[in-house]
Enzyme design. Structure first.
Site, PDB file in Angstrom:
ATOM      1  N   ASP A   9      -5.516   8.120 -11.124  1.00 30.04           N
ATOM      2  CA  ASP A   9      -6.504   8.881 -10.354  1.00 30.04           C
ATOM      3  C   ASP A   9      -5.788   9.740  -9.304  1.00 30.04           C
ATOM      4  O   ASP A   9      -5.943   9.535  -8.110  1.00 30.04           O
ATOM      5  CB  ASP A   9      -7.527   7.935  -9.692  1.00 30.04           C
ATOM      6  CG  ASP A   9      -6.901   6.944  -8.721  1.00 30.04           C
ATOM      7  OD1 ASP A   9      -5.686   6.655  -8.841  1.00 30.04           O
ATOM      8  OD2 ASP A   9      -7.626   6.453  -7.822  1.00 30.04           O
ATOM      9  N   HIS A 241       2.642   2.411  -3.876  1.00 33.22           N
ATOM     10  CA  HIS A 241       1.855   1.458  -4.686  1.00 33.22           C
ATOM     11  C   HIS A 241       2.066   1.688  -6.190  1.00 33.22           C
ATOM     12  O   HIS A 241       2.462   0.789  -6.939  1.00 33.22           O
ATOM     13  CB  HIS A 241       0.353   1.645  -4.410  1.00 33.22           C
ATOM     14  CG  HIS A 241      -0.101   1.363  -3.034  1.00 33.22           C
ATOM     15  ND1 HIS A 241      -0.142   0.098  -2.500  1.00 33.22           N
ATOM     16  CD2 HIS A 241      -0.608   2.191  -2.073  1.00 33.22           C
ATOM     17  CE1 HIS A 241      -0.645   0.157  -1.266  1.00 33.22           C
ATOM     18  NE2 HIS A 241      -0.927   1.407  -0.992  1.00 33.22           N
TER      19      HIS A 241
HETATM   20  C1  BDR Z   1      -4.305   2.098  -4.744  1.00 36.46           C
HETATM   21  O1  BDR Z   1      -5.439   2.833  -4.290  1.00 36.46           O
HETATM   22  C2  BDR Z   1      -5.200   4.207  -4.413  1.00 36.46           C
HETATM   23  O2  BDR Z   1      -5.586   4.870  -3.268  1.00 36.46           O
HETATM   24  C3  BDR Z   1      -3.727   4.383  -4.644  1.00 36.46           C
HETATM   25  O3  BDR Z   1      -3.471   5.506  -5.452  1.00 36.46           O
HETATM   26  C4  BDR Z   1      -3.318   3.105  -5.298  1.00 36.46           C
HETATM   27  O4  BDR Z   1      -3.459   3.178  -6.705  1.00 36.46           O
HETATM   28  C5  BDR Z   1      -3.765   1.275  -3.594  1.00 36.46           C
HETATM   29  O5  BDR Z   1      -4.718   0.356  -3.141  1.00 36.46           O
HETATM   30 CA    CA Z   2      -3.819   5.326  -7.825  1.00 34.72          CA
END
Ligand code: BDR
Ligand code: CA
Length: 319
Positions: A9, A241
């Site tokens: 995303d 992340h």
């Molecule tokens: C996840 O949430 C999204 O905002 C980031 O892209 C990541 O995949 C972290 O909690």
């Molecule tokens: Ca993400």
């Protein structure tokens, strides 16, 4: 060579992970599927197409879900303070793109690609699990044909980031995540337990820019808003992340894992909480019984992860 479908995303940390998958010499990125999350689906798809164009990534982009697995769940919140209003740090995106999306919806793209390469495809999902759950619903047999599923999401021994209980990717579609974790395919969940420890400082990113690899300039521009957000909360730098899940694929030795069935709380004040029943622990009969044992990452060597990212982005083949 690892054949990968990247479900994403984009998303600032998603953008870094996309570039990593494209450039890592042991990874063959065979497709990108999009999901709503950091921005509405039209925007995350457009961002995937734009980044593919800017970085010369040949993988097709298939658009996925714009709402939760159970549409009745409803409710969408866009994290504009973290990812900007356009999902990629408010860096301008051209109105006209040369690329077009694949005609198939993401779940069908996943099914077709898995069936074309039985036992070979790894799904790396770093947004809500909606597309994967829809693919399992439409064709449950794919569970036996996928090599591995690596997820960025969840929080097991630490608090969540959208509530004390839940991490964003799981909280955004808990029913979908529960379907994915309880399916008969091997899942590794890379959650906040390890990603929050894996911070790329702004100096580290600036050094990568200075190395001259041209794609990193755009990545750095996109990332500044995200760094500003995390600066006051976690550290002066990027919590990478989504790249953590990608690094797991090529360097699982940099992570410690724990095995056991995983369930997701669906509803109530702990909506989206991920809970593992560790293998070998005895409990009275309960909701985890009879589900496959999956892996959760509980430890990480962050310097090693950052070095793997740096090496792929700076040293690997040109985009
Ligand atoms: C996840 O949430 C999204 O905002 C980031 O892209 C990541 O995949 C972290 O909690
Ligand atoms: Ca993400």
């Amino acid at each position: 060579m690892h054949k990968v479908i990247f479900d994403t995303d984009p998303g600032i940390d998603d953008a870094m992970a996309l570039l990593f998958l494209h450039k890592h010499p042991e990874i063959d990125l065979v497709g990108v599927t999009t999901v709503f999350g950091n921005a509405p689906i039209e925007i995350t798809t457009r961002n995937a197409l734009y980044l593919g164009e800017a970085w010369n990534i040949p993988a097709p982009v298939a658009e996925g879900a714009g709402q939760t697995f159970d549409p009745a769940r409803g409710g969408a919140y866009w994290p504009t303070a973290i990812h900007g209003h356009n999902g990629i740090g408010d860096v301008p995106v051209p109105d006209a793109l040369s690329r077009e999306k694949d005609p198939r919806p993401a779940f069908q793209f996943i099914i077709d690609t898995v069936r074309a390469h039985p036992g070979e495809i790894t799904l790396i999902a770093v947004g809500r699990m909606t597309n994967l759950a829809l693919a399992l619903k439409a064709d449950p047999e794919i569970a036996g044909l996928v090599k591995q599923v690596v997820i960025m999401g969840g929080a097991f021994n630490v608090n969540g980031n959208v509530s004390p209980a839940a991490e964003a990717n799981i909280h955004g579609d808990p029913e979908a995540a529960d379907i994915v974790f309880t399916a008969a395919w091997p899942v590794v969940v890379v959650g906040l337990d390890v990603t929050l420890q894996t911070v790329m400082t702004s100096g580290f990113l600036a050094e990568m820019v200075a190395s001259g690899a041209p794609e990193i300039r755009l990545l750095s521009d996109i990332s500044q808003l995200y760094i500003d957000f995390y600066k006051t909360r976690v550290a002066d730098g990027m919590v990478v992340h989504d790249s953590c899940a990608c690094v797991y694929l090529v360097r699982p030795d940099l992570f410690d894992t724990r095995s056991g069935a995983i369930r997701v709380v669906c509803g109530g004040i702990a909506d989206g909480q991920t809970i593992q029943k560790p293998d070998g622990r005895g409990f009275p009969p309960g909701a985890w019984d009879g589900f496959p044992s999956q892996k959760v990452t509980v430890g990480v060597r962050p310097e090693g992860v950052l070095e793997v990212i740096r090496a792929a982005l700076v040293d690997a083949r040109a985009a």
